[in-house]
Design a protein around this motif. Sequence first.
Motif, PDB file in Angstrom:
ATOM      1  N   ARG A   2      12.725  62.413 -42.017  1.00 57.45           N
ATOM      2  CA  ARG A   2      13.802  63.214 -42.594  1.00 57.45           C
ATOM      3  C   ARG A   2      14.551  63.892 -41.461  1.00 57.45           C
ATOM      4  NH1 ARG A   2      14.065  67.003 -47.137  1.00 57.45           N
ATOM      5  NH2 ARG A   2      16.237  67.682 -47.065  1.00 57.45           N
ATOM      6  N   SER A  21      20.881  61.778 -52.826  1.00 55.73           N
ATOM      7  CA  SER A  21      20.606  63.202 -53.014  1.00 55.73           C
ATOM      8  C   SER A  21      21.251  64.040 -51.912  1.00 55.73           C
ATOM      9  CB  SER A  21      19.102  63.432 -52.983  1.00 55.73           C
ATOM     10  OG  SER A  21      18.595  63.066 -51.717  1.00 55.73           O
ATOM     11  N   ARG A  78      20.280  63.815 -48.723  1.00 54.55           N
ATOM     12  CA  ARG A  78      19.355  63.939 -47.591  1.00 54.55           C
ATOM     13  C   ARG A  78      19.593  62.821 -46.600  1.00 54.55           C
ATOM     14  NH1 ARG A  78      14.680  64.951 -51.807  1.00 54.55           N
ATOM     15  NH2 ARG A  78      14.716  67.224 -51.854  1.00 54.55           N
ATOM     16  N   ILE A  99      22.809  64.678 -58.888  1.00 51.42           N
ATOM     17  CA  ILE A  99      21.996  65.076 -57.729  1.00 51.42           C
ATOM     18  C   ILE A  99      20.542  65.260 -58.152  1.00 51.42           C
ATOM     19  CG2 ILE A  99      21.603  66.907 -56.018  1.00 51.42           C
ATOM     20  CD1 ILE A  99      24.047  65.657 -55.180  1.00 51.42           C
ATOM     21  N   LYS A 100      20.350  65.920 -59.281  1.00 50.90           N
ATOM     22  CA  LYS A 100      18.997  66.139 -59.802  1.00 50.90           C
ATOM     23  C   LYS A 100      18.288  64.805 -59.999  1.00 50.90           C
ATOM     24  CE  LYS A 100      18.766  70.316 -62.524  1.00 50.90           C
ATOM     25  NZ  LYS A 100      19.097  70.808 -63.856  1.00 50.90           N
ATOM     26  N   ARG A 110      17.363  63.205 -56.741  1.00 46.00           N
ATOM     27  CA  ARG A 110      16.215  63.871 -56.111  1.00 46.00           C
ATOM     28  C   ARG A 110      14.914  63.390 -56.719  1.00 46.00           C
ATOM     29  NH1 ARG A 110      18.646  69.336 -54.414  1.00 46.00           N
ATOM     30  NH2 ARG A 110      19.709  68.467 -52.609  1.00 46.00           N
ATOM     31  N   GLU A 165      13.989  59.969 -55.635  1.00 49.36           N
ATOM     32  CA  GLU A 165      13.445  59.996 -54.275  1.00 49.36           C
ATOM     33  C   GLU A 165      12.016  60.487 -54.266  1.00 49.36           C
ATOM     34  OE1 GLU A 165      17.437  60.977 -52.165  1.00 49.36           O
ATOM     35  OE2 GLU A 165      15.810  61.956 -51.090  1.00 49.36           O
ATOM     36  N   LYS A 166      11.779  61.531 -55.058  1.00 47.01           N
ATOM     37  CA  LYS A 166      10.431  62.106 -55.109  1.00 47.01           C
ATOM     38  C   LYS A 166       9.447  61.047 -55.605  1.00 47.01           C
ATOM     39  CE  LYS A 166       7.767  65.745 -57.189  1.00 47.01           C
ATOM     40  NZ  LYS A 166       7.717  66.613 -58.366  1.00 47.01           N
TER      41      LYS A 166
END
Length: 405
Positions: free
Chosen positions: A10, A165, A167, A243-244, A247, A250-251
Amino acid sequence: MLCKRTFRYRMYPSKTAEKTLLNTLEICRQTYNDLLEINTETYKNIGKGLSGFGMNYCINYMGGADKTSVHSQVLQNVSDRVGKAFRNFFRRVKEKRKGKHIKVGYPRFKKFGNIKSFTYPQSGYSLDNHVLNLSKIGRINLRIGKKQNRIEGNVKILTIKRMPSGRWFAIFSCEIEIKPKKHKFPKKKVGIDVGLEKFATLSNGIVIENPRFLVKSERRLKLLSRRFSRKKKGSNEIYDSRIKLARIHEKISNQRYDFMHKTTRMLTDKFGLISVEDLNIKGMVRHPYLAKHIHDASWGNFVQMLGYKAENAGGRVAKVNPKGTTQACSQCGNKVPKTLAQRWHRCPVCGLHIGRDLNSAKEMLRRATAGTAERYADGDGSSPLGEILESSPSEKSEAPQLVGG
Ligand SMILES: [Zn+2]
């Protein structure tokens, strides 16, 4: 033996650095589109596209955005990408001519925001502890974390990627020299059957359950996507919601990736030979359900991980033709037809009576040891995993659950 490995971290860019990163993506996109156009024109005029060399030459003389603000090799990589898009196009044309039912699809212009990564093919970057120095961009902090996550071998390619997201990740493709090793248990063999309900069934009767945290996250994902689809187009709400959603996606892939790391590690430590179904053969069947698609994608990553970890441990991964593994009796080879709903295998010939998945796993192992394995996974990590991950494993992850045995 030279092997490829990928390491991802990251990135934590400052506000200014992020602006420059975004600008780089945008210039790459414009260059991509310009090269696509030039190529099309050239093709119309002389019946032939530009070579990579020709495209790189053009970059220097193209108008538009200020290309000096981007490292030259990054732009050359863009011309590689355009070249690849054209090669794929011509390949599809050929396949279509041979009678394959596919869409040919001419390479398309990239819309704003549609280039999500850029690449330094050889130079233009340096890594000093956890600080990455990118030419024309600046210094950016990385989260490198634990020892086992440190880069090994020689970095060949560096790709900078922006996730939906927001990142950022730095992905290092490396080459490592690995000494051939003898496996601790060369005679221990196992067949693995994967499923939707259970993560996997091993031929020795052990069942690896889907981890609870994944089941939970996936339930939440379903809920969020349902909410997302109800939101009005173009509203602020839909932006936040997107975006939520990104995320949580990705999680989930981080968690799944982490879980797979642990599971494949355990398997390659324990078994000298691991037999799995060859997805390349299976992949020809298109599944109508999304769940199955995701499942197959993560199974592909799983096999790839098994491959390189087995290589590290001195073991082997055999890929067998999956055709008929659910129907064949793993004890006598007799064909026992069953529908998807039938969870048990009952052989009228030899009397074998075991779970359907267990029978498949045993059959997979039988095929591998009978020498009918089609291919061996070579552990080549060259095709990067389809899913992104954070460098440090999530704290909440659990060790694989073993049931039975
Ligand atoms: Zn039988």
